[in-house]
Design a protein around this motif. Sequence first.
Motif, mmCIF file in Angstrom:
data_model
loop_
_atom_site.group_PDB
_atom_site.id
_atom_site.type_symbol
_atom_site.label_atom_id
_atom_site.label_comp_id
_atom_site.label_asym_id
_atom_site.label_seq_id
_atom_site.Cartn_x
_atom_site.Cartn_y
_atom_site.Cartn_z
ATOM 1 N N ASN A 66 70.160 16.025 53.233
ATOM 2 C CA ASN A 66 71.605 15.828 53.417
ATOM 3 C C ASN A 66 72.396 15.889 52.111
ATOM 4 O O ASN A 66 73.512 15.376 52.044
ATOM 5 C CB ASN A 66 71.904 14.505 54.132
ATOM 6 N N GLU A 67 71.862 16.551 51.116
ATOM 7 C CA GLU A 67 72.579 16.731 49.854
ATOM 8 C C GLU A 67 73.168 18.150 49.849
ATOM 9 O O GLU A 67 72.702 19.047 49.156
ATOM 10 C CB GLU A 67 71.641 16.486 48.672
ATOM 11 N N TYR A 68 74.230 18.302 50.639
ATOM 12 C CA TYR A 68 74.729 19.627 50.987
ATOM 13 C C TYR A 68 75.406 20.346 49.825
ATOM 14 O O TYR A 68 75.311 21.569 49.726
ATOM 15 C CB TYR A 68 75.678 19.526 52.183
ATOM 16 N N GLU A 69 76.081 19.619 48.978
ATOM 17 C CA GLU A 69 76.746 20.269 47.847
ATOM 18 C C GLU A 69 75.727 20.874 46.880
ATOM 19 O O GLU A 69 75.925 21.980 46.364
ATOM 20 C CB GLU A 69 77.657 19.274 47.124
ATOM 21 N N LYS A 70 74.635 20.151 46.654
ATOM 22 C CA LYS A 70 73.571 20.685 45.798
ATOM 23 C C LYS A 70 72.961 21.929 46.445
ATOM 24 O O LYS A 70 72.682 22.923 45.769
ATOM 25 C CB LYS A 70 72.487 19.635 45.569
ATOM 26 N N ALA A 71 72.754 21.859 47.756
ATOM 27 C CA ALA A 71 72.194 23.005 48.469
ATOM 28 C C ALA A 71 73.123 24.206 48.385
ATOM 29 O O ALA A 71 72.686 25.335 48.122
ATOM 30 C CB ALA A 71 71.928 22.633 49.928
ATOM 31 N N GLU A 72 74.418 23.976 48.602
ATOM 32 C CA GLU A 72 75.392 25.065 48.557
ATOM 33 C C GLU A 72 75.361 25.769 47.208
ATOM 34 O O GLU A 72 75.358 27.005 47.135
ATOM 35 C CB GLU A 72 76.789 24.536 48.840
ATOM 36 N N LYS A 73 75.345 24.984 46.138
ATOM 37 C CA LYS A 73 75.334 25.572 44.792
ATOM 38 C C LYS A 73 74.102 26.441 44.589
ATOM 39 O O LYS A 73 74.187 27.565 44.064
ATOM 40 C CB LYS A 73 75.358 24.444 43.754
ATOM 41 N N LEU A 74 72.960 25.959 45.011
ATOM 42 C CA LEU A 74 71.721 26.724 44.836
ATOM 43 C C LEU A 74 71.729 28.005 45.657
ATOM 44 O O LEU A 74 71.319 29.070 45.170
ATOM 45 C CB LEU A 74 70.515 25.856 45.207
ATOM 46 N N GLN A 86 72.775 29.891 53.154
ATOM 47 C CA GLN A 86 74.043 29.752 52.437
ATOM 48 C C GLN A 86 75.140 29.353 53.429
ATOM 49 O O GLN A 86 75.950 28.449 53.156
ATOM 50 C CB GLN A 86 74.412 31.058 51.738
ATOM 51 N N GLY A 87 75.138 30.002 54.583
ATOM 52 C CA GLY A 87 76.111 29.668 55.618
ATOM 53 C C GLY A 87 75.911 28.258 56.163
ATOM 54 O O GLY A 87 76.887 27.535 56.424
ATOM 55 N N ILE A 88 74.663 27.851 56.332
ATOM 56 C CA ILE A 88 74.369 26.507 56.843
ATOM 57 C C ILE A 88 74.911 25.437 55.893
ATOM 58 O O ILE A 88 75.480 24.420 56.319
ATOM 59 C CB ILE A 88 72.858 26.324 57.069
ATOM 60 N N ALA A 89 74.732 25.649 54.583
ATOM 61 C CA ALA A 89 75.241 24.674 53.617
ATOM 62 C C ALA A 89 76.763 24.529 53.764
ATOM 63 O O ALA A 89 77.307 23.411 53.743
ATOM 64 C CB ALA A 89 74.873 25.095 52.201
#
Length: 265
Positions: free
Chosen positions: A150-158, A182-185
């Motif tokens: 649930n750390e979505y911002e970190k996932a989005e950046k990656l 990328q879309g899921i984030a």
Amino acid sequence: MKNITLGISLFFTLLSYAQVSTNKAHDAIVEEFLTNCAEKHNYGFEMSEWQECLDQGLKKDSTVAYLWQQKAMPYFKCKKYEVGMPYLNNAVLYNKQEWLPYRGFMKCIFTKNYSEAIIDFEECIKLYGNGYRMDHTYSFYIGLCYLQLNEYEKAEKLFDDYVADIYKNRQQLEHPTAYFYQGIAKYELKKWEEAIAVFDKALKIYPQFSDVKYYKAICWLKQGKSREEAIALISIAKEDAAMGYTINEDNTVYETYPYQKKFSK
């Protein structure tokens, strides 16, 4: 000074020779006990015979990392994770560069130990750079782990960085799974318009991608698009899924990937 230089040169020559000799010895053991023994059996119903062959090889030389990995592999495939992991740990012990990223992958996709997987992949990046395993970079799998934590911002950046790198280099073809995550984030961050734009990129490459269609439909609903249109797209997604058009990673045969949609019949 000349003698010191000659001494250093001789040391590295002997070290190189020792490594070659070790590799040849390990190759011979792998051929004898894996190729000509274990692989004569189907571990699906002859697990004990498979394991006995590998155990014989490890009695001969317990440092053959590939034999340890081959002991672990079938246990993971039949979901006996706690049995397989100690063997995989030994493979990492004897050949970290080869098997540490593999262990990170297994923790991410198979055992779902996401925090531990991040530790493994971050060590890989530190030691060896952001290499590839199973068609994706180590940072891609860290992104998956952050999604699951649930750390979505970190996932989005990656995932943003991963997709940008793919597009920039072009040696690696654009990948629908990369766009999906990328879309899921962005979906999890409620960036509906951005998520849809990325999902459309995935569908351009893989038009039958059922999981993408499902989450795109949810984004439509969140935007206030008509319920009928969203339901129609979900129905198409369900039909595509029934024909096998889902996440097309090799290991979906064994494991459900994060956010992979399983439609009820």
